[in-house]
Motif scaffolding. Sequence first.
Motif, PDB file in Angstrom:
ATOM      1  N   UNK A   5       0.854  -1.300  -0.066  1.00 13.10           N
ATOM      2  CA  UNK A   5      -0.047  -0.081  -0.052  1.00 13.10           C
ATOM      3  C   UNK A   5       1.012   1.295   0.016  1.00 13.10           C
ATOM      4  N   UNK A   6       0.572   2.173  -0.688  1.00  8.87           N
ATOM      5  CA  UNK A   6       0.989   3.554  -0.606  1.00  8.87           C
ATOM      6  C   UNK A   6       1.080   4.109   0.726  1.00  8.87           C
ATOM      7  N   UNK A   7      -0.362   4.058   1.532  1.00  6.01           N
ATOM      8  CA  UNK A   7      -0.316   4.429   2.943  1.00  6.01           C
ATOM      9  C   UNK A   7      -0.958   3.586   3.833  1.00  6.01           C
ATOM     10  N   UNK A   8      -0.839   3.526   4.715  1.00  4.43           N
ATOM     11  CA  UNK A   8      -2.007   2.638   5.817  1.00  4.43           C
ATOM     12  C   UNK A   8      -2.284   3.505   6.949  1.00  4.43           C
ATOM     13  N   UNK A   9      -3.271   3.294   7.537  1.00  6.09           N
ATOM     14  CA  UNK A   9      -3.993   3.894   8.785  1.00  6.09           C
ATOM     15  C   UNK A   9      -4.344   2.968   9.815  1.00  6.09           C
TER      16      UNK A   9
END
Length: 309
Positions: free
Chosen positions: A9-13
Amino acid sequence: MQEDSSRSPSYTVACEDYVHVVEFSPFTSGTPASLLAYGGNQYVVVGTCLFQEEDVEIEGVEFNVLRAFHHELRVDALAWSPESRLDRIPTIRLCTAAADRKLRLLTSDLQDRHEVKVMEGHTSYINHLVFEPTEGKQIASVSDDHTCRSKPFYFRVCVCMCVFPLMVAEKKGTIRFYDLVTQQAILSLDCGTLISADWCLTNTIKVGAVAGNDWLIWDITRSSYPQEKRPAHIDKARLFKWSRANENLFATTGCPGKISSQLFIHHLGHPQPVMIGSAPVGSGLSWHRTLPLCAVGGDRKLCFWMTEM
């Protein structure tokens, strides 16, 4: 494309629990940030997302929780109302479906007023729901009880999904478009057994779906049969969603495997997926309102993939 070509993923939260459903609001929030909601076991979290592609001062993604709702059961489906906005008088309104065959309308002013209205009517599992997109005064829901219900009326049809103006995709392989005034079908499309379908709202002559291992694309002005059909996932496809930023971009997910679930991002101008992602036991699929970015839920996190236009 090979399995080892999958992209992280490009970003995770990070989340506190497993995420079953994730949905970007398709409507403007009235602020630079986008509204996003995700649901799991007995909870719904509503927040705002802002990405570095939208604000150079942000590193990666900035996610702020606005409100967490207690939900009696696991969230199976979720839809945003166009009434949800953060400017003027802040209002959050969304609707969920759960295994007890009930809809729950969640409303909050993000201060003292928090309401949950329970709506009954279906007699089997609810597959999908959506708000009327201009004023949000009607909700349509589809169920394994072979009905599509839109308050204050309903009509019988075997369905798996619907979108306003009302498109209903039947599991047996027919996609019908209904006039909400007459409640009569005005157009239909055909294929094999459907798993998931979506209407391209940036170019409304396009409809897409997954059936078995394949994705299919219709031009509704040309034929009731798909113009394109290609294999997607080895172990059956699960979801199909058009990008809201590019009419030629769409995503499909595969059924969860023992270790991970695959996300394929496709472009109609390319014979192969333009990106493959993988998430541990991924669930849900939603596109950002203006960016070529999609989100998938997973085990205690949200995963975001940014795609080149």
